[in-house]
Design a protein around this motif. Structure first.
Motif, short mmCIF file in Angstrom:
data_model
loop_
_atom_site.label_atom_id
_atom_site.label_comp_id
_atom_site.label_asym_id
_atom_site.label_seq_id
_atom_site.Cartn_x
_atom_site.Cartn_y
_atom_site.Cartn_z
N ARG A 188 -11.69 -7.13 -19.47
CA ARG A 188 -10.98 -8.35 -19.88
C ARG A 188 -10.07 -8.79 -18.75
O ARG A 188 -9.33 -8.01 -18.20
CB ARG A 188 -10.16 -8.06 -21.12
N PHE A 189 -10.16 -10.03 -18.41
CA PHE A 189 -9.35 -10.64 -17.37
C PHE A 189 -8.13 -11.25 -18.04
O PHE A 189 -8.24 -12.13 -18.88
CB PHE A 189 -10.19 -11.73 -16.68
N ASN A 190 -6.91 -10.75 -17.66
CA ASN A 190 -5.71 -11.26 -18.32
C ASN A 190 -4.73 -11.84 -17.29
O ASN A 190 -5.00 -11.88 -16.11
CB ASN A 190 -5.06 -10.19 -19.19
N ILE A 191 -3.59 -12.25 -17.77
CA ILE A 191 -2.60 -12.94 -16.94
C ILE A 191 -2.02 -12.04 -15.85
O ILE A 191 -1.70 -12.50 -14.76
CB ILE A 191 -1.49 -13.55 -17.82
N ILE A 192 -1.90 -10.76 -16.09
CA ILE A 192 -1.38 -9.83 -15.09
C ILE A 192 -2.34 -9.75 -13.90
O ILE A 192 -1.92 -9.70 -12.75
CB ILE A 192 -1.14 -8.44 -15.73
N ASP A 193 -3.62 -9.79 -14.17
CA ASP A 193 -4.61 -9.79 -13.09
C ASP A 193 -4.50 -11.05 -12.24
O ASP A 193 -4.65 -11.00 -11.01
CB ASP A 193 -6.03 -9.68 -13.67
N ILE A 195 -3.66 -11.06 -8.15
CA ILE A 195 -4.51 -11.76 -7.18
C ILE A 195 -3.70 -12.80 -6.40
O ILE A 195 -3.85 -12.94 -5.19
CB ILE A 195 -5.72 -12.40 -7.90
N LEU A 196 -2.79 -13.51 -7.07
CA LEU A 196 -1.96 -14.50 -6.38
C LEU A 196 -1.02 -13.84 -5.37
O LEU A 196 -0.80 -14.37 -4.27
CB LEU A 196 -1.15 -15.31 -7.40
N ILE A 197 -0.48 -12.69 -5.70
CA ILE A 197 0.40 -11.97 -4.78
C ILE A 197 -0.39 -11.52 -3.56
O ILE A 197 0.06 -11.65 -2.41
CB ILE A 197 1.09 -10.78 -5.49
N ILE A 198 -1.58 -11.00 -3.75
CA ILE A 198 -2.42 -10.57 -2.64
C ILE A 198 -2.80 -11.75 -1.75
O ILE A 198 -2.72 -11.68 -0.52
CB ILE A 198 -3.67 -9.81 -3.15
N LEU A 199 -3.17 -12.88 -2.34
CA LEU A 199 -3.52 -14.07 -1.56
C LEU A 199 -2.30 -14.60 -0.80
O LEU A 199 -2.42 -15.05 0.35
CB LEU A 199 -4.10 -15.15 -2.47
N GLY A 200 -1.12 -14.54 -1.41
CA GLY A 200 0.10 -14.98 -0.73
C GLY A 200 0.42 -14.09 0.46
O GLY A 200 0.82 -14.59 1.52
#
Length: 160
Positions: free
Chosen positions: A7-12, A16-21
């Motif tokens: 399940r893909f949730n909001i924490i995931d 991902i946004l932190i890693i991309l940043g």
């Protein structure tokens, strides 16, 4: 055998946004940032410094021709150009009986006025000698000959 569905949730999404940043920040720093080194004008500057309360055991340690060295990076940036002037070291005290200040001599100590010429870069913050800023009326830690000392700059003159 039962298969669990991922399940893909909001924490995931946040991870991902932190890693991309972080990847974007590293890309900016290492690829797109300006790596040009600023070029400054170089001048010959004469500095007059006062070294206070030098123990009389070191009376003959400052001489004309001694190198002047930045103690933090061990780089020479100047040479003593005149014979250092020695004068008696005095202090300020208060005389309780008369109610006045008195200026007694400090036993076993001398003050030295030392003139040196060094190569300095003129920056927007002042003159930089071997990665060290020396400003009038401020202290700096330098090595003159074999002696490391705290010196107060009392005069600075640009020679060229």
């Amino acid at each position: 055998m039962e298969r669990k569905k991922y399940r893909f949730n909001i924490i995931d999404v946040f991870i991902i946004l932190i890693i991309l940043g972080a990847i974007a920040l590293l890309g900016y720093v290492f690829i797109f940032s300006n790596k040009t080194v600023e070029k400054y004008e170089t001048h010959e500057v004469e500095c007059v410094v006062e070294v206070a309360r030098v123990n009389e055991l070191f009376r003959d340690k400052f001489n004309q021709g001694d190198p002047v060295i930045n103690t933090s990076n061990n780089r020479q940036f100047g040479t003593v150009t005149q014979t250092p002037e020695r004068k008696r070291s005095i202090t300020t005290a208060f005389d309780e009986k008369t109610g006045n200040e008195v200026y007694p001599e400090v036993e076993g100590a001398d003050d030295y006025i030392i003139t040196f010429v060094g190569t300095a870069d003129k920056t927007e913050w002042g003159y930089r000698f071997a990665d060290m800023y020396i400003n009038v009326a401020e202290q700096c830690t330098i090595q003159i000959g074999d002696i490391q000392c705290n010196a107060t700059c009392i005069k600075m003159t640009v020679l060229d």
